[in-house]
Write a protein that holds these residues in place. Structure first.
Motif, PDB file in Angstrom:
ATOM      1  N   ILE A 230       0.837  -1.203   0.000  1.00  0.00           N
ATOM      2  CA  ILE A 230       0.000   0.000   0.000  1.00  0.00           C
ATOM      3  C   ILE A 230       0.872   1.252   0.000  1.00  0.00           C
TER       4      ILE A 230
ATOM      5  N   VAL B  11       2.011   1.842  -3.549  1.00  0.00           N
ATOM      6  CA  VAL B  11       0.982   2.449  -4.396  1.00  0.00           C
ATOM      7  C   VAL B  11       0.857   3.941  -4.090  1.00  0.00           C
TER       8      VAL B  11
ATOM      9  N   CYS C 283       0.085  -0.841  -9.560  1.00  0.00           N
ATOM     10  CA  CYS C 283      -0.794  -0.252  -8.545  1.00  0.00           C
ATOM     11  C   CYS C 283      -2.191  -0.866  -8.616  1.00  0.00           C
ATOM     12  N   ARG C 284      -2.722  -0.992  -9.818  1.00  0.00           N
ATOM     13  CA  ARG C 284      -4.062  -1.582  -9.944  1.00  0.00           C
ATOM     14  C   ARG C 284      -4.065  -3.033  -9.478  1.00  0.00           C
TER      15      ARG C 284
ATOM     16  N   ILE D 120      -4.018  -3.082  -5.620  1.00  0.00           N
ATOM     17  CA  ILE D 120      -5.291  -2.681  -5.004  1.00  0.00           C
ATOM     18  C   ILE D 120      -6.359  -3.743  -5.233  1.00  0.00           C
TER      19      ILE D 120
ATOM     20  N   HIS E 254      -6.255  -6.653  -2.982  1.00  0.00           N
ATOM     21  CA  HIS E 254      -6.809  -6.348  -1.660  1.00  0.00           C
ATOM     22  C   HIS E 254      -8.321  -6.136  -1.711  1.00  0.00           C
TER      23      HIS E 254
ATOM     24  N   GLY F  17      -9.946  -4.052  -3.504  1.00  0.00           N
ATOM     25  CA  GLY F  17     -10.248  -2.639  -3.600  1.00  0.00           C
ATOM     26  C   GLY F  17     -10.393  -2.200  -5.050  1.00  0.00           C
TER      27      GLY F  17
ATOM     28  N   ILE G 294      -9.418   1.231  -7.923  1.00  0.00           N
ATOM     29  CA  ILE G 294      -8.627   2.437  -8.165  1.00  0.00           C
ATOM     30  C   ILE G 294      -9.142   3.101  -9.429  1.00  0.00           C
TER      31      ILE G 294
ATOM     32  N   PHE H 203      -8.069   5.476  -4.638  1.00  0.00           N
ATOM     33  CA  PHE H 203      -8.235   4.027  -4.476  1.00  0.00           C
ATOM     34  C   PHE H 203      -8.861   3.759  -3.110  1.00  0.00           C
TER      35      PHE H 203
ATOM     36  N   LEU I  63      -9.897   0.703  -0.055  1.00  0.00           N
ATOM     37  CA  LEU I  63      -9.600  -0.591   0.556  1.00  0.00           C
ATOM     38  C   LEU I  63     -10.754  -0.961   1.480  1.00  0.00           C
TER      39      LEU I  63
END
Length: 861
Positions: free
Chosen positions: A723, A726, A804-805, A808, A811, A813, A815, A833, A835
């Motif tokens: 995280i 990111v 990054c995508r 996320i 997790h 999540g 973005i 983004f 979470l």
């Protein structure tokens, strides 16, 4: 001759008219069916009996009404006789009292003379209680009473007591007497009072005869009648013996009666007649009541005997009618059953043939004729060899026919080849059963024949299709197996299943995620629905969704799909298809390792780009440490330093050394290669670490970072290093975009906002937003921003935002990136983004961290 003609024609007309209904009746009767004629013949006596019973009931009803009317007339007549007796007696007494009143008015009678005349008047009339001379002021001047008819047994007093009470009795003390006195004064004519009970508890009425002289009204002569004595002495004995007479008020209250009150209450009157007692009036009514003294036992007995005999006759006729209906219904049922069986035999495709004990054909149905092509006339009476036997199989059919006559034909039938009339042959199955008559003796054999040519062709095709289907299943690379739910045994397994697992049914249970239920492994009927063969309890957990299973026994990964099917025996079974995905799983693991390497490489690239800034940042604490050390050494040599100054300088040196160590520790944690590890992570720790690392890049590019972090944020289940990677990548890209666009100092700022929100489709999340004041991006670039190897920088690799995508989304999540507009002008770009929040997470409370400021990292020289 004319006379003869005229006398003959009327006779013909009479005969015609008399015989016409008879002919019409017999014509209608012949048109009815026999069952309807039987029904009408049975209903005739029944209707006659009912009409006879109705006539008897009507006769009894008529006689009873006549008796009631006669009794009613007798009651009416006796009541009117009694009313006439009372009326005549009262009128006679009234005339005597008028003469007495006239003498009193003319003052020719003294009180003593009045008492003497009143005594003679009372003595001759037992219904009179007293005669009084009342003056105009309602004071009694003279009064004469009698005690002979007033004292009744059971009153509780002797004659002397009653006499003293009678002397004190004043007939003018009641309101009824007062009202009658006033009416006599007003009307100047005799007036009768309302019935009432006097002081002696006797129901009485009074008659007031006005006394009028020349001066006017001077009083009245009051005579008091006892109602009970009036009824006792004025009602004739023969009338009282026949009917009860009573004096009643208008409101229905009985004043006195010729019968006792107990008898009157217990017996319910049947006939009642009421007349007004004249000349009394004032609502006094004479009621005559008649009771049924005879139960008419003989008439009732005869009536019920007639009813019983009629009911017995009706019951007998109804039984006969029911019996005839039952017989007609049985006959109709037999006809319907025969027609039904005949229609069924004619419509069925199965050929029916009947032979006697000698082998002669006695019956064939249309299906048998259509099947063989021979007519019924050609087959009836035939003996072996039959015309539908093939010529080349006569001996074979003779042997089967002998077995048939001996009753040794198999229960499952015999497959034979039969020949049609045109010479063609067809396959058939023949079933034989004995033909038994009503006495239980065998009279022949019934044979049913079914054409199985098409069935054999379909069976051969199904066999070939099954072989092809089995060949396909055997050639599959996936393992296919079917296991019985009730018995727990393996019903089918293809070549791949046998190659990997052999004939072991445990592999089937391991692939579906567990053993079958123990209740299904036995033969108990209670665990299985007897109708559909389905289990009566809940099914196992295996369903139709795919699942990935690893088996240690073969060291392979399988994609497993299972569902419940109805097996060929009608019972429930579980079918499983397991596909080997070991190669795919190995490829996925290799791709995961490559992604991890890419993440580590991205962090190294990021730190390489920030190396000069980090070196410059480390130079400041190192230079400060050197300066503090040189200053202390020079002051120590000169001896111009005390302990407090030395301690202060050493403390400052220590803080600068710790600062340099923290910078190096943060960089080592960021670039350290490790496996992704989910753990409880505080949002404040993540943002503090990222802002400390991003501070170098912000200072180098002269960009201000403003942090707005909400308090009481929940704890996240995440890998904090990923995280941080990111968030640092987004902050670094924002700073590069601002610096690359040569934005003025007023627009060289970045906002970091962290808050908790509730979003549709995601629930509770923690939202991280990085907002810059750069030039923004084109819309077509936003659509491909997170694609791999797509970059907006000339020297970029295109893997930063893609990683990054991936981080996320791993997790759970999301973005996204979008431009920030002021009306239609782009004034920056926003990267956001989210979470998800763990349901069991706790609030993120800072321990010793200071609250965030809007200008946490400024561009200090």
């Amino acid at each position: 001759m004319p006379f003869s003609s005229s006398s003959h024609n009327p006779a013909v007309q009479v005969v015609t008219k008399a015989g016409q209904p008879s002919r019409l009746f017999w014509r209608w009767w012949r048109k009815q069916s026999p069952s309807q004629q039987d029904r009408y013949a049975t209903l005739g006596p029944l209707v006659s009996v009912l009409l006879f019973l109705a006539a008897i009931i009507a006769a009894f009803w008529y006689l009873r009404n006549e008796e009631i009317e006669r009794e009613q007339e007798a009651v009416k007549r006796d009541t009117e006789v009694v009313q006439q007796q009372i009326r005549l007696r009262l009128i006679e007494n009234q005339e005597q009292l008028l003469r007495l009143a006239r003498d009193v008015s003319m003052r020719t009678v003294t009180p003593d003379q009045f008492m003497k005349q009143a005594a003679d008047f009372v003595r001759a009339r037992p219904e009179v209680i007293s005669v009084s001379w009342v003056q105009a002021d309602e004071q009694i001047r003279a009064s004469q009473s009698t005690t002979g008819m007033l004292l009744e047994p059971g009153q509780g007093m002797d004659l002397d007591q009653f006499s003293r009470q009678l002397e004190a009795y004043n007939p003018q003390d009641t309101k009824e007497s007062h009202s009658a006195f006033q009416l006599a004064r007003q009307r100047s004519q005799p007036v009768y009072s309302q019935p009432y009970s006097n002081a002696l508890a006797t129901k009485v009425i009074q008659v007031h005869i006005p006394l009028i002289d020349r001066s006017g009204f001077v009083g009245t002569v009051v005579t008091e009648y006892a109602l009970e004595a009036m009824m006792r002495y004025l009602v004739p004995r023969e009338v009282a013996g026949r009917h009860a007479m009573a004096l009643v008020r208008v409101d229905g209250e009985t004043l006195t009666s010729t019968v006792g009150s107990h008898t009157e209450r217990s017996a319910k009157p049947t006939f009642v007649h009421e007349v007004i007692v004249t000349p009394v009036g004032n609502g006094l009514i004479l009621r005559g009541t008649g009771y049924r003294t005879s139960s008419n036992l003989i008439g009732n007995t005869l009536f019920w005997m007639v009813v019983a005999l009629s009911a017995l006759t009706v019951w007998t006729l109804m039984g006969t009618l029911r019996h005839m209906r039952r017989r007609a219904q049985i006959q109709k049922t037999l006809v319907q059953e025969t027609n039904f069986r005949r229609a069924m035999e004619n419509s069925m495709l199965t050929g029916m043939r009947t032979i006697d004990l000698e082998g002669r054909i006695s019956y064939v149905n249309p299906a048998f004729c259509a099947m063989t092509g021979f007519s019924e006339e050609e087959l009836l009476g035939c003996v072996p060899p039959y015309p539908y036997w093939p010529k080349d199989r006569i001996d074979e059919f003779n042997r089967m026919f002998q077995q048939e006559l001996l009753g040794r034909s198999p229960m499952g039938g015999i497959e034979v080849v039969m020949q049609r009339r045109d010479g063609s042959q067809f396959d058939a199955r023949m079933y034989v059963s004995p033909l038994i008559d009503a006495q239980g003796d065998q009279t022949g054999w019934m044979t049913s024949i079914t054409n199985i040519t098409e069935a054999k062709r379909v069976r051969d095709q199904l066999t070939a299709a099954h072989e092809r289907f089995t060949t396909v299943l055997e050639g599959l690379d996936a393992a296919v197996s079917v296991m019985s739910v009730q018995r727990g045994e393996l019903l089918f397994a293809n070549r791949s299943y046998r190659l990997w697992f052999g004939g072991n049914p445990d592999a089937h249970a391991q692939l579906t995620g567990g053993e079958l239920q123990p209740d299904y492994q036995g033969e108990a009927d209670e665990a299985v629905d007897s109708f559909g063969g389905l289990p009566a309890q809940e099914l196992t957990d295996a369903g139709s969704d795919s699942r990935e299973v690893f088996l240690d026994t073969v060291q392979k990964w399988f994609d497993v799909r299972a569902r419940y099917v109805q097996w060929t025996d009608g019972n429930l079974a579980q079918m499983l298809i397991a596909t080997d995905i070991t190669a795919r799983k190995q490829a996925e693991e290799a791709a995961a390792r490559q992604a991890e390497k890419s993440q580590f490489t991205s962090r190294l690239i990021t730190m390489g780009e920030m190396a000069s800034t980090v070196a410059h940042e480390l130079n400041q604490p190192l230079a400060a440490i050197s300066n503090y050390c040189s200053g202390m050494m020079s002051r120590v040599r000169s001896g111009n330093i005390d302990n407090e100054q030395l301690i202060s300088a050493l403390d400052k040196t220590s803080r600068q050394a710790q600062r340099a160590g923290q910078i190096i520790h943060r960089i080592r944690q960021f670039v350290k290669r490790s496996e992704p590890q989910r753990q409880p992570a505080r949002v404040r720790d993540i943002t503090d670490a990222v802002m400390e690392l991003a501070m170098f890049e912000m200072k180098r590019r002269r960009v201000t970072l403003n942090a707005q972090i909400a308090p009481r944020l929940p704890t996240l289940m995440a890998d904090p290093i990923l995280i941080e990677q990111v968030l640092l990548n987004l902050l670094k890209n924002a700073a590069e975009a601002i610096d690359g666009a040569q934005m003025p100092q007023s627009r060289r700022h970045i906002d970091l906002r962290v808050q908790q929100r509730v979003l549709e489709g995601q629930g509770k999340v923690v939202e991280f937003a990085v907002l810059d004041s750069g030039p923004g991006m084109k819309e077509e670039m936003l659509a491909r921003l997170f694609e791999a190897f797509h970059s907006t920088k000339a020297e970029g690799l295109g893997i930063g935002l893609s990683l990054c995508r991936s981080i996320i989304e791993s997790h759970q999540g999301r973005i996204r990136a979008e431009n920030i507009y002021n009306d239609s002008t782009v004034i920056g770009c926003s990267f956001t983004f989210t979470l998800p929040v763990d349901a069991g997470g706790t609030a993120d409370f800072p321990d010793s961290l200071p609250p965030p400021s809007n200008d946490l990292l400024a561009d200090n020289p």
